[in-house]
Scaffold this motif. Structure first.
Motif, PDB file in Angstrom:
ATOM      1  N   ASP A 116       1.186  -1.219  -0.154  1.00 56.48           N
ATOM      2  CA  ASP A 116      -0.018   0.189   0.149  1.00 56.48           C
ATOM      3  C   ASP A 116       0.877   1.220   0.229  1.00 56.48           C
ATOM      4  O   ASP A 116       0.111   2.043  -0.798  1.00 56.48           O
ATOM      5  CB  ASP A 116      -1.019   0.021   1.073  1.00 56.48           C
ATOM      6  CG  ASP A 116      -2.165   1.015   1.197  1.00 56.48           C
ATOM      7  OD1 ASP A 116      -2.655   1.087   0.468  1.00 56.48           O
ATOM      8  OD2 ASP A 116      -1.972   2.238   1.789  1.00 56.48           O
ATOM      9  N   ALA A 164       2.273   1.355  -3.086  1.00 52.85           N
ATOM     10  CA  ALA A 164       1.299   2.486  -4.428  1.00 52.85           C
ATOM     11  C   ALA A 164       1.386   3.847  -4.159  1.00 52.85           C
ATOM     12  O   ALA A 164       0.893   4.597  -5.329  1.00 52.85           O
ATOM     13  CB  ALA A 164       0.218   1.001  -4.301  1.00 52.85           C
ATOM     14  N   THR A 165       1.134   4.141  -3.011  1.00 53.02           N
ATOM     15  CA  THR A 165       0.587   6.146  -2.405  1.00 53.02           C
ATOM     16  C   THR A 165       1.568   6.361  -2.787  1.00 53.02           C
ATOM     17  O   THR A 165       1.886   7.423  -3.623  1.00 53.02           O
ATOM     18  CB  THR A 165       0.443   5.850  -1.123  1.00 53.02           C
ATOM     19  OG1 THR A 165      -0.780   5.125  -0.777  1.00 53.02           O
ATOM     20  CG2 THR A 165       0.489   7.437  -0.485  1.00 53.02           C
ATOM     21  N   MET A 194       3.975   5.501  -5.801  1.00 48.30           N
ATOM     22  CA  MET A 194       4.070   5.404  -6.748  1.00 48.30           C
ATOM     23  C   MET A 194       2.747   6.753  -7.120  1.00 48.30           C
ATOM     24  O   MET A 194       2.937   7.454  -8.361  1.00 48.30           O
ATOM     25  CB  MET A 194       3.599   4.579  -7.866  1.00 48.30           C
ATOM     26  CG  MET A 194       4.565   3.076  -7.611  1.00 48.30           C
ATOM     27  SD  MET A 194       4.732   1.965  -8.157  1.00 48.30           S
ATOM     28  CE  MET A 194       4.181   1.820  -9.924  1.00 48.30           C
ATOM     29  N   GLU A 195       1.107   6.219  -7.366  1.00 43.49           N
ATOM     30  CA  GLU A 195       0.918   7.605  -7.270  1.00 43.49           C
ATOM     31  C   GLU A 195       1.004   8.845  -6.856  1.00 43.49           C
ATOM     32  O   GLU A 195       0.732   9.775  -8.127  1.00 43.49           O
ATOM     33  CB  GLU A 195      -0.399   7.036  -6.547  1.00 43.49           C
ATOM     34  CG  GLU A 195      -1.303   6.104  -6.993  1.00 43.49           C
ATOM     35  CD  GLU A 195      -2.358   5.236  -6.251  1.00 43.49           C
ATOM     36  OE1 GLU A 195      -2.697   6.768  -5.429  1.00 43.49           O
ATOM     37  OE2 GLU A 195      -3.314   4.658  -6.770  1.00 43.49           O
ATOM     38  N   ALA A 196       1.827   9.420  -5.930  1.00 43.20           N
ATOM     39  CA  ALA A 196       2.261  10.858  -5.506  1.00 43.20           C
ATOM     40  C   ALA A 196       3.028  10.806  -6.890  1.00 43.20           C
ATOM     41  O   ALA A 196       3.822  12.576  -6.930  1.00 43.20           O
ATOM     42  CB  ALA A 196       2.470  10.561  -3.775  1.00 43.20           C
ATOM     43  N   ARG A 197       3.798  10.348  -7.475  1.00 43.49           N
ATOM     44  CA  ARG A 197       4.750  10.521  -8.539  1.00 43.49           C
ATOM     45  C   ARG A 197       4.497  10.823  -9.683  1.00 43.49           C
ATOM     46  O   ARG A 197       5.411  10.700 -10.833  1.00 43.49           O
ATOM     47  CB  ARG A 197       6.436   9.750  -8.269  1.00 43.49           C
ATOM     48  CG  ARG A 197       6.887  10.132  -6.600  1.00 43.49           C
ATOM     49  CD  ARG A 197       7.632   9.079  -6.755  1.00 43.49           C
ATOM     50  NE  ARG A 197       9.254   9.104  -5.516  1.00 43.49           N
ATOM     51  CZ  ARG A 197       8.759   8.934  -4.199  1.00 43.49           C
ATOM     52  NH1 ARG A 197       7.717   8.210  -4.053  1.00 43.49           N
ATOM     53  NH2 ARG A 197       9.575   9.043  -3.207  1.00 43.49           N
ATOM     54  N   GLY A 198       3.181  10.316  -9.671  1.00 45.01           N
ATOM     55  CA  GLY A 198       2.955  10.462 -10.984  1.00 45.01           C
ATOM     56  C   GLY A 198       2.727   9.684 -12.068  1.00 45.01           C
ATOM     57  O   GLY A 198       2.790   9.732 -12.966  1.00 45.01           O
ATOM     58  N   TYR A 199       3.270   8.322 -11.570  1.00 47.78           N
ATOM     59  CA  TYR A 199       3.241   6.807 -12.189  1.00 47.78           C
ATOM     60  C   TYR A 199       1.637   7.023 -12.847  1.00 47.78           C
ATOM     61  O   TYR A 199       1.379   6.670 -12.410  1.00 47.78           O
ATOM     62  CB  TYR A 199       3.328   5.830 -11.329  1.00 47.78           C
ATOM     63  CG  TYR A 199       3.856   4.954 -12.067  1.00 47.78           C
ATOM     64  CD1 TYR A 199       5.198   4.463 -12.977  1.00 47.78           C
ATOM     65  CD2 TYR A 199       3.129   3.266 -12.349  1.00 47.78           C
ATOM     66  CE1 TYR A 199       5.241   3.395 -13.662  1.00 47.78           C
ATOM     67  CE2 TYR A 199       2.897   2.534 -13.699  1.00 47.78           C
ATOM     68  CZ  TYR A 199       3.824   2.251 -14.111  1.00 47.78           C
ATOM     69  OH  TYR A 199       4.624   1.511 -14.445  1.00 47.78           O
ATOM     70  N   GLN A 200       2.062   7.264 -14.753  1.00 44.87           N
ATOM     71  CA  GLN A 200       1.067   6.488 -14.886  1.00 44.87           C
ATOM     72  C   GLN A 200       1.347   5.424 -16.499  1.00 44.87           C
ATOM     73  O   GLN A 200       0.723   4.705 -16.968  1.00 44.87           O
ATOM     74  CB  GLN A 200       0.430   7.564 -16.942  1.00 44.87           C
ATOM     75  CG  GLN A 200       0.394   8.991 -15.128  1.00 44.87           C
ATOM     76  CD  GLN A 200      -1.253   9.399 -14.402  1.00 44.87           C
ATOM     77  OE1 GLN A 200      -1.839   8.457 -15.147  1.00 44.87           O
ATOM     78  NE2 GLN A 200      -1.092   9.528 -13.664  1.00 44.87           N
TER      79      GLN A 200
END
Length: 264
Positions: A216, A219-220, A222-228
């Motif tokens: 978790d 994942a947080t 990676m999302e905070a760093r803008g992973y797309q």
């Protein structure tokens, strides 16, 4: 658990360390295929000699490879014993009840034992001389043509990279939890097989919980760093295929041809 070395990278500047990870990955796959052709003493001696040369060229202490074998000891022993006692054919050397040790069973047990040892040595050599991130990049590069068929190549490489990255972390967590449970009076070595399996429950539950928390958090982050995803992303480490990589694969191919001609 201390013997688990999967995912651990040993920094170095040997000729094997400097090979392109794609050539090392392809070479390991070829060597594993070749090991299935080693079905007599001569071919196994050749392969063990070659593996010894690889170990010397890698400049990695032999103890790391021994640890890799120790972590798979029970699987190797179980498979070898199964082949020895339950494969029939040839002359009977020893018999007790329904268990027979025959010349063919002894031969097959030896071949299976050598095959397991060789595969573990080759795979250990790959992981010890290749950074997990470089190995994942190599897998993504080799699977590149599959992008035309909508295969998520980047995601496969990412999952491989994270899996290899967190294997040592999970092993460290397991050792930490075991030590904590031992301090509370849990004994993992007493009792029959059922009791030993039950004793593992105090390890699995907290290990599962910490793994979920780590996933978790990852994942947080990676999302905070803008992973797309992989579309449009560049690579920090660029792979470079050189002449020595081609030479290495050609030599492995020649070895495979020789063993194919010498196999029984």
């Amino acid at each position: 658990m201390d013997n688990m070395i999967l995912g651990r990278y040993i920094p170095g500047d040997s000729i094997i360390h400097r090979l392109d990870p794609r050539s090392k990955l392809l070479g390991m796959i070829l060597l594993i295929v070749i090991s299935f052709w080693a079905n007599n003493p001569l071919t196994n001696v050749i392969l063990f000699t070659v593996s010894g040369v690889f170990i010397l060229l890698s400049k990695i202490p032999l103890t790391f490879f021994i640890k890799g074998l120790q972590s798979m000891f029970f699987l190797i022993a179980f498979t070898t014993i199964f082949q020895l006692f339950f494969i029939t054919g040839g002359e009977v050397l020893y018999e007790i009840g329904f268990i027979k040790i025959t010349t063919y069973g002894l031969e097959q047990a030896g071949i299976i034992f050598c095959r397991f040892v060789l595969i573990i040595i080759f795979s250990t050599l790959l992981t010890l001389t290749t950074m997990p991130l470089s190995l994942a990049t190599a897998v993504e590069s080799l699977l590149g043509p599959l992008k035309r068929f909508k295969v998520p190549v980047h995601e496969i490489g990412l999952m491989l990279s994270m899996s290899l990255r967190f294997v040592p972390t999970l092993m460290d967590d397991t050792i930490r939890i075991m030590n904590a449970q031992k301090a509370r009076g849990v004994d993992f070595g007493e009792g029959n097989i059922v009791q030993k399996v039950k004793a593992m429950i105090p390890i699995l539950i907290p290990l599962f919980a910490t793994s979920l928390k780590r996933a978790d958090s990852l994942a947080t982050a990676m999302e905070a760093r803008g992973y797309q995803g992989g579309h449009g992303r560049s690579q920090y480490r660029q792979l470079s295929w050189m002449r020595k990589d081609s030479v290495a694969l050609v030599l492995v191919g020649i070895l495979g041809l020789v063993l194919f001609l010498l196999k029984s």
